[in-house]
Motif scaffolding. Structure first.
Motif, mmCIF file in Angstrom:
data_model
loop_
_atom_site.group_PDB
_atom_site.id
_atom_site.type_symbol
_atom_site.label_atom_id
_atom_site.label_comp_id
_atom_site.label_asym_id
_atom_site.label_seq_id
_atom_site.Cartn_x
_atom_site.Cartn_y
_atom_site.Cartn_z
ATOM 1 N N VAL A 189 -49.948 -50.091 63.191
ATOM 2 C CA VAL A 189 -50.803 -51.210 63.607
ATOM 3 C C VAL A 189 -52.291 -50.826 63.685
ATOM 4 O O VAL A 189 -53.133 -51.678 63.927
ATOM 5 N N SER A 190 -52.599 -49.550 63.468
ATOM 6 C CA SER A 190 -53.982 -49.085 63.626
ATOM 7 C C SER A 190 -54.453 -48.375 62.362
ATOM 8 O O SER A 190 -53.656 -47.741 61.662
ATOM 9 N N ARG A 191 -55.741 -48.496 62.059
ATOM 10 C CA ARG A 191 -56.338 -47.810 60.912
ATOM 11 C C ARG A 191 -57.556 -47.012 61.379
ATOM 12 O O ARG A 191 -58.429 -47.555 62.073
ATOM 13 N N PRO A 192 -57.651 -45.745 61.017
ATOM 14 C CA PRO A 192 -58.821 -44.954 61.415
ATOM 15 C C PRO A 192 -60.049 -45.310 60.568
ATOM 16 O O PRO A 192 -59.936 -45.633 59.379
ATOM 17 N N LEU A 193 -61.184 -45.283 61.191
ATOM 18 C CA LEU A 193 -62.469 -45.455 60.515
ATOM 19 C C LEU A 193 -63.215 -44.129 60.576
ATOM 20 O O LEU A 193 -62.883 -43.242 61.372
ATOM 21 N N TYR A 194 -64.245 -44.003 59.747
ATOM 22 C CA TYR A 194 -65.046 -42.784 59.786
ATOM 23 C C TYR A 194 -65.893 -42.768 61.057
ATOM 24 O O TYR A 194 -66.330 -43.819 61.554
ATOM 25 N N GLY A 195 -66.147 -41.594 61.575
ATOM 26 C CA GLY A 195 -66.978 -41.442 62.759
ATOM 27 C C GLY A 195 -66.229 -40.790 63.899
ATOM 28 O O GLY A 195 -65.000 -40.942 64.023
ATOM 29 N N PRO A 196 -66.927 -40.082 64.787
ATOM 30 C CA PRO A 196 -66.274 -39.340 65.870
ATOM 31 C C PRO A 196 -65.625 -40.240 66.912
ATOM 32 O O PRO A 196 -64.780 -39.770 67.677
ATOM 33 N N ASP A 197 -66.012 -41.519 66.987
ATOM 34 C CA ASP A 197 -65.474 -42.408 68.028
ATOM 35 C C ASP A 197 -64.264 -43.208 67.554
ATOM 36 O O ASP A 197 -63.786 -44.092 68.283
ATOM 37 N N SER A 198 -63.788 -42.940 66.356
ATOM 38 C CA SER A 198 -62.633 -43.661 65.840
ATOM 39 C C SER A 198 -61.426 -42.736 65.765
ATOM 40 O O SER A 198 -61.478 -41.575 66.160
ATOM 41 N N GLY A 199 -60.316 -43.267 65.278
ATOM 42 C CA GLY A 199 -59.086 -42.499 65.141
ATOM 43 C C GLY A 199 -57.930 -43.441 64.837
ATOM 44 O O GLY A 199 -58.138 -44.597 64.473
ATOM 45 N N ASP A 200 -56.722 -42.948 64.985
ATOM 46 C CA ASP A 200 -55.537 -43.759 64.755
ATOM 47 C C ASP A 200 -54.758 -43.829 66.067
ATOM 48 O O ASP A 200 -54.358 -42.798 66.619
ATOM 49 N N TYR A 201 -54.527 -45.034 66.566
ATOM 50 C CA TYR A 201 -53.959 -45.219 67.897
ATOM 51 C C TYR A 201 -52.661 -46.031 67.811
ATOM 52 O O TYR A 201 -52.664 -47.248 67.968
ATOM 53 N N GLU A 202 -51.568 -45.336 67.504
ATOM 54 C CA GLU A 202 -50.262 -45.982 67.432
ATOM 55 C C GLU A 202 -49.554 -45.818 68.780
ATOM 56 O O GLU A 202 -48.429 -45.332 68.880
ATOM 57 N N THR A 203 -50.213 -46.244 69.838
ATOM 58 C CA THR A 203 -49.626 -46.155 71.172
ATOM 59 C C THR A 203 -48.691 -47.335 71.406
ATOM 60 O O THR A 203 -48.793 -48.379 70.761
ATOM 61 N N TYR A 204 -47.769 -47.176 72.370
ATOM 62 C CA TYR A 204 -46.848 -48.274 72.689
ATOM 63 C C TYR A 204 -47.613 -49.507 73.163
ATOM 64 O O TYR A 204 -47.275 -50.641 72.803
ATOM 65 N N ASP A 205 -48.659 -49.275 73.977
ATOM 66 C CA ASP A 205 -49.456 -50.413 74.465
ATOM 67 C C ASP A 205 -50.120 -51.142 73.303
ATOM 68 O O ASP A 205 -50.149 -52.384 73.260
ATOM 69 N N ASN A 206 -50.639 -50.387 72.360
ATOM 70 C CA ASN A 206 -51.315 -50.998 71.213
ATOM 71 C C ASN A 206 -50.309 -51.733 70.326
ATOM 72 O O ASN A 206 -50.587 -52.819 69.803
ATOM 73 N N ILE A 207 -49.130 -51.142 70.143
ATOM 74 C CA ILE A 207 -48.090 -51.790 69.323
ATOM 75 C C ILE A 207 -47.657 -53.104 69.964
ATOM 76 O O ILE A 207 -47.540 -54.133 69.302
ATOM 77 N N ARG A 208 -47.438 -53.073 71.302
ATOM 78 C CA ARG A 208 -47.045 -54.303 71.997
ATOM 79 C C ARG A 208 -48.154 -55.347 71.932
ATOM 80 O O ARG A 208 -47.884 -56.553 71.855
ATOM 81 N N ALA A 209 -49.405 -54.885 71.978
ATOM 82 C CA ALA A 209 -50.535 -55.820 71.899
ATOM 83 C C ALA A 209 -50.573 -56.548 70.562
ATOM 84 O O ALA A 209 -51.155 -57.627 70.450
ATOM 85 N N HIS A 210 -49.934 -55.972 69.547
ATOM 86 C CA HIS A 210 -49.844 -56.618 68.227
ATOM 87 C C HIS A 210 -48.574 -57.468 68.088
ATOM 88 O O HIS A 210 -48.211 -57.874 66.985
ATOM 89 N N GLY A 211 -47.886 -57.682 69.217
ATOM 90 C CA GLY A 211 -46.725 -58.566 69.195
ATOM 91 C C GLY A 211 -45.442 -57.919 68.726
ATOM 92 O O GLY A 211 -44.475 -58.614 68.410
ATOM 93 N N ILE A 212 -45.393 -56.593 68.685
ATOM 94 C CA ILE A 212 -44.192 -55.882 68.249
ATOM 95 C C ILE A 212 -43.496 -55.309 69.475
ATOM 96 O O ILE A 212 -44.126 -54.643 70.299
ATOM 97 N N GLU A 213 -42.217 -55.552 69.587
ATOM 98 C CA GLU A 213 -41.467 -55.115 70.765
ATOM 99 C C GLU A 213 -41.178 -53.619 70.708
ATOM 100 O O GLU A 213 -40.802 -53.079 69.667
#
Length: 367
Positions: A216-240
């Protein structure tokens, strides 16, 4: 030369210990009394599980607790009755006449008549609600999502045909199945069910399975970005995501492992108890994996979960027992006498006797 930092997008999947709605139901049985003591040293009262089952009464495979009492004196303890009785959660009740002496209740060397009730737990799961329409005539199964209803032929009674259920059609048109002896109407979005059977319950095993790969997450360039496949983030995208995942696997989207993933099968071990606490601040109950292996009992390398309980009080939590106990999936169970204070169950600063079981993967991790 120029240094370039690359980010991979990861996907995760997890084992789910609640793939289907299920509940562990624990309850006491009725009082069981299938044996009567007779006079003589070779008789007694034998309310064992084997004997109870031999009388056609069901007893669960692994009782968690047992309660024993004299039929005519249910409020008196064995000590008050003056009798020697074995009341064992693993086997049942045994009273031997040869072990008795005349006492305050029974003036002869004969067992009183006893009864037992047994505490068992079963995992109950709800099956899917099924919508059916039953008919005593021989007809066919017909499913229509749009268009006119087809004429249904009736086969000869002398020519039986197998019962078949036709799944709903998603395209426009009419589909007619071969003749059957039972009419089963499968509802479509435009068809109201005629008969609905409510959810039924039955004992079911624990089912563990991996979810689909989730991203559900895509990293962007830059030190403040990354890939965040956390349970909270997944649930926030409507996935159980289940409440308590048992395992997780991560991989790079563009560079997944070459090995084909396979379903993971999980099961609980038997209850294990290899240690007994003694009195004194330097003792306790040590049901650690290391101690269990030292007693010749196999424990898997990476348990997925652990369940701990007091042997004599399986339905009570540590808080209700008033004891401080460490139940850790990575190491096992440890209870130290020095950490205890007199409580509602144990009047001394001594650990109760505990046991635990572990959830293990039968066919190895998915990879």
């Amino acid at each position: 030369s120029t240094d370039v930092s690359f980010f991979f997008s990861y996907m995760i999947f997890f084992t789910n210990d609640n793939s289907y709605p299920n509940t562990e139901i624990c309850e006491w049985s009725d009082w069981r009394d299938v044996s009567r003591p007779l006079y003589g040293p070779d008789s007694g009262d034998y309310e064992t599980y084997d004997n109870i089952r031999a009388h056609g009464i069901e007893v669960c495979t692994n009782p968690l607790n047992i309660s024993c009492r004299a039929v005519k004196y249910p409020a008196l303890s064995f000590q008050e009755l003056g009798q020697k009785v074995k009341c064992d959660v693993s086997t049942g009740l045994v009273c031997e006449n040869r072990d008795q002496v005349p006492g305050p209740v029974m003036p002869d060397s004969v067992c009183l008549n006893y009864e037992v009730n047994i505490y068992c737990c079963n995992i109950i799961c709800s099956t899917t609600t099924i919508t059916t329409t039953l008919s005593t005539t021989t007809t066919t199964t017909t499913t229509t999502t749009e268009g006119p209803t087809p004429t249904t032929p009736t086969p000869s009674p002398s020519t039986p045909t197998p019962t078949t259920t036709t799944p709903p059609e998603t395209s426009t048109g009419t589909t007619t199945s071969p003749p059957t002896t039972t009419t089963t109407s499968v509802p479509t979005p435009s068809t109201a069910p005629s008969t609905t059977s409510g959810p039924t319950t039955a004992p079911c095993p624990e089912i563990c399975e991996w979810s689909p790969w989730i991203d559900v997450s895509r990293p962007l360039y830059g030190p403040d970005s990354g890939d965040y496949e956390t349970y909270d983030n997944i649930r926030a995208h409507g996935i159980e995501v289940c409440t308590n995942p048992l395992n997780i696997s991560c991989r790079a989207v563009k560079y997944p492992p070459s090995k084909t993933p396979c379903p993971e099968i999980c099961e609980w071990s038997p209850w294990i108890d290899v240690s007994r606490p003694l009195y004194g601040p330097d003792s306790g109950d040590y049901e650690t994996y290391e101690n269990i292996r030292a007693h010749g009992i196999e424990v898997c390398t990476n348990p997925l979960n652990i369940s701990c309980r007091a042997v004599k009080y399986p339905a009570l939590s540590f808080q209700e027992l008033g004891q401080k106990v460490k139940c850790d999936v990575s190491t096992g169970l440890v209870c130290e006498n020095r950490d205890q204070v007199p409580g509602p169950v144990m009047p001394d600063s001594v650990c109760l006797n505990y046991e635990h079981r572990v959830l293990k993967s039968v066919n190895g991790p998915r990879g």
